[in-house]
Design a protein around this motif. Structure first.
Motif, PDB file in Angstrom:
ATOM      1  N   GLU A  14       0.871  -1.166   0.000  1.00  0.00           N
ATOM      2  CA  GLU A  14       0.000   0.000   0.000  1.00  0.00           C
ATOM      3  C   GLU A  14       0.909   1.218   0.000  1.00  0.00           C
ATOM      4  OE1 GLU A  14      -2.359  -0.441   3.551  1.00  0.00           O
ATOM      5  OE2 GLU A  14      -3.926  -1.480   2.453  1.00  0.00           O
ATOM      6  N   TRP A  15       0.568   2.191  -0.803  1.00  0.00           N
ATOM      7  CA  TRP A  15       1.398   3.378  -0.956  1.00  0.00           C
ATOM      8  C   TRP A  15       0.691   4.593  -0.369  1.00  0.00           C
ATOM      9  CZ3 TRP A  15       6.285   2.760  -2.502  1.00  0.00           C
ATOM     10  CH2 TRP A  15       6.603   1.556  -3.122  1.00  0.00           C
ATOM     11  N   TYR A  16       1.444   5.454   0.276  1.00  0.00           N
ATOM     12  CA  TYR A  16       0.921   6.649   0.932  1.00  0.00           C
ATOM     13  C   TYR A  16       1.761   7.858   0.545  1.00  0.00           C
ATOM     14  CZ  TYR A  16      -1.476   3.311   3.899  1.00  0.00           C
ATOM     15  OH  TYR A  16      -2.265   2.284   4.351  1.00  0.00           O
ATOM     16  N   TYR A  17       1.155   9.036   0.633  1.00  0.00           N
ATOM     17  CA  TYR A  17       1.896  10.279   0.448  1.00  0.00           C
ATOM     18  C   TYR A  17       1.947  10.962   1.800  1.00  0.00           C
ATOM     19  CZ  TYR A  17       3.518  14.746  -1.190  1.00  0.00           C
ATOM     20  OH  TYR A  17       4.272  15.875  -1.378  1.00  0.00           O
ATOM     21  N   GLN A  22       6.580  15.208   2.650  1.00  0.00           N
ATOM     22  CA  GLN A  22       6.362  15.365   1.214  1.00  0.00           C
ATOM     23  C   GLN A  22       7.077  14.292   0.399  1.00  0.00           C
ATOM     24  OE1 GLN A  22       7.336  19.463   0.362  1.00  0.00           O
ATOM     25  NE2 GLN A  22       5.498  20.183   1.406  1.00  0.00           N
ATOM     26  N   VAL A  23       6.883  13.046   0.831  1.00  0.00           N
ATOM     27  CA  VAL A  23       7.468  11.903   0.133  1.00  0.00           C
ATOM     28  C   VAL A  23       6.448  10.774   0.058  1.00  0.00           C
ATOM     29  CG1 VAL A  23       9.859  12.407   0.798  1.00  0.00           C
ATOM     30  CG2 VAL A  23       8.472  10.924   2.232  1.00  0.00           C
ATOM     31  N   VAL A  24       6.675   9.860  -0.888  1.00  0.00           N
ATOM     32  CA  VAL A  24       5.863   8.657  -1.016  1.00  0.00           C
ATOM     33  C   VAL A  24       6.481   7.592  -0.106  1.00  0.00           C
ATOM     34  CG1 VAL A  24       5.154   6.842  -2.610  1.00  0.00           C
ATOM     35  CG2 VAL A  24       5.194   9.228  -3.369  1.00  0.00           C
ATOM     36  N   GLU A  25       5.597   6.864   0.614  1.00  0.00           N
ATOM     37  CA  GLU A  25       6.068   5.800   1.504  1.00  0.00           C
ATOM     38  C   GLU A  25       5.295   4.521   1.222  1.00  0.00           C
ATOM     39  OE1 GLU A  25       4.355   7.203   5.337  1.00  0.00           O
ATOM     40  OE2 GLU A  25       6.110   8.498   5.415  1.00  0.00           O
ATOM     41  N   GLU A  26       5.946   3.431   1.419  1.00  0.00           N
ATOM     42  CA  GLU A  26       5.259   2.141   1.344  1.00  0.00           C
ATOM     43  C   GLU A  26       5.068   1.644   2.757  1.00  0.00           C
ATOM     44  OE1 GLU A  26       5.559  -2.255  -0.739  1.00  0.00           O
ATOM     45  OE2 GLU A  26       7.365  -1.049  -0.526  1.00  0.00           O
ATOM     46  N   GLY A  27       3.907   1.173   2.982  1.00  0.00           N
ATOM     47  CA  GLY A  27       3.692   0.623   4.293  1.00  0.00           C
ATOM     48  C   GLY A  27       2.750   1.321   5.176  1.00  0.00           C
ATOM     49  N   PRO A  28       2.550   2.229   5.849  1.00  0.00           N
ATOM     50  CA  PRO A  28       2.897   3.622   6.058  1.00  0.00           C
ATOM     51  C   PRO A  28       4.007   3.770   7.069  1.00  0.00           C
ATOM     52  CG  PRO A  28       0.970   3.124   7.273  1.00  0.00           C
ATOM     53  CD  PRO A  28       1.327   1.895   6.518  1.00  0.00           C
ATOM     54  N   GLU A  29       4.679   4.851   7.030  1.00  0.00           N
ATOM     55  CA  GLU A  29       5.729   5.114   8.005  1.00  0.00           C
ATOM     56  C   GLU A  29       5.322   6.221   8.961  1.00  0.00           C
ATOM     57  OE1 GLU A  29       9.425   5.720   5.955  1.00  0.00           O
ATOM     58  OE2 GLU A  29       9.054   3.998   4.670  1.00  0.00           O
ATOM     59  N   CYS A  30       4.513   7.152   8.516  1.00  0.00           N
ATOM     60  CA  CYS A  30       4.102   8.285   9.353  1.00  0.00           C
ATOM     61  C   CYS A  30       2.668   8.088   9.845  1.00  0.00           C
ATOM     62  CB  CYS A  30       4.213   9.583   8.560  1.00  0.00           C
ATOM     63  SG  CYS A  30       5.921  10.019   8.194  1.00  0.00           S
ATOM     64  N   MET A  36      -1.774  10.747   3.140  1.00  0.00           N
ATOM     65  CA  MET A  36      -2.921  10.506   2.266  1.00  0.00           C
ATOM     66  C   MET A  36      -2.758   9.113   1.679  1.00  0.00           C
ATOM     67  SD  MET A  36      -2.980  14.193   0.355  1.00  0.00           S
ATOM     68  CE  MET A  36      -4.502  13.947  -0.529  1.00  0.00           C
ATOM     69  N   GLY A  37      -3.851   8.390   1.557  1.00  0.00           N
ATOM     70  CA  GLY A  37      -3.790   7.058   0.977  1.00  0.00           C
ATOM     71  C   GLY A  37      -4.611   6.080   1.778  1.00  0.00           C
ATOM     72  N   GLU A  43       3.158   5.450  -8.147  1.00  0.00           N
ATOM     73  CA  GLU A  43       2.893   6.588  -9.028  1.00  0.00           C
ATOM     74  C   GLU A  43       1.633   7.342  -8.592  1.00  0.00           C
ATOM     75  OE1 GLU A  43       1.896   7.528 -13.685  1.00  0.00           O
ATOM     76  OE2 GLU A  43       3.079   5.749 -13.211  1.00  0.00           O
ATOM     77  N   GLU A  44       0.561   6.609  -8.260  1.00  0.00           N
ATOM     78  CA  GLU A  44      -0.668   7.260  -7.794  1.00  0.00           C
ATOM     79  C   GLU A  44      -0.401   8.063  -6.526  1.00  0.00           C
ATOM     80  OE1 GLU A  44      -3.983   4.602  -7.250  1.00  0.00           O
ATOM     81  OE2 GLU A  44      -3.556   3.593  -9.126  1.00  0.00           O
ATOM     82  N   ALA A  45       0.357   7.498  -5.616  1.00  0.00           N
ATOM     83  CA  ALA A  45       0.689   8.204  -4.371  1.00  0.00           C
ATOM     84  C   ALA A  45       1.512   9.450  -4.659  1.00  0.00           C
ATOM     85  CB  ALA A  45       1.437   7.279  -3.413  1.00  0.00           C
ATOM     86  N   GLY A  46       2.383   9.373  -5.647  1.00  0.00           N
ATOM     87  CA  GLY A  46       3.205  10.521  -6.018  1.00  0.00           C
ATOM     88  C   GLY A  46       2.394  11.686  -6.569  1.00  0.00           C
ATOM     89  N   HIS A  47       1.201  11.399  -7.078  1.00  0.00           N
ATOM     90  CA  HIS A  47       0.322  12.432  -7.626  1.00  0.00           C
ATOM     91  C   HIS A  47      -0.804  12.798  -6.653  1.00  0.00           C
ATOM     92  CE1 HIS A  47       2.159  12.419 -11.590  1.00  0.00           C
ATOM     93  NE2 HIS A  47       2.181  11.102 -11.533  1.00  0.00           N
ATOM     94  N   ALA A  48      -0.651  12.453  -5.389  1.00  0.00           N
ATOM     95  CA  ALA A  48      -1.713  12.658  -4.394  1.00  0.00           C
ATOM     96  C   ALA A  48      -2.150  14.111  -4.299  1.00  0.00           C
ATOM     97  CB  ALA A  48      -1.265  12.151  -3.030  1.00  0.00           C
TER      98      ALA A  48
END
Length: 68
Positions: A14-17, A22-30, A36-37, A43-48
């Motif tokens: 799962e990808w998050y912004y 202001q970075v894309v993360e996998e997992g979430p980290e924050c 957002m996500g 790529e979708e997360a990068g365009h959040a």
């Protein structure tokens, strides 16, 4: 000192912004309030932010929500 450390909920793949960093993360980290996500792809997360702007504009222009 906290007895239990809270970890953000989410799954690998799962990808998050992250709004804070202001970075894309996998997992979430924050934490949830700072992201957002989830999005299906990196790529979708990068365009959040762009997606959010487009949706906000559509909402502003929707005649069902105009208070005239």
């Amino acid at each position: 000192m906290a007895l239990f450390k809270r970890t953000p909920a989410g799954k690998p793949g799962e990808w998050y912004y992250c709004l804070k960093h202001q970075v894309v993360e996998e997992g979430p980290e924050c934490r949830a309030a700072d992201r957002m996500g989830p999005y299906g792809t990196r790529e979708e997360a990068g365009h959040a932010m762009e997606t959010a702007r487009e949706r906000n504009e559509q909402w502003r222009e929707d005649p069902r929500w105009k208070d005239d």
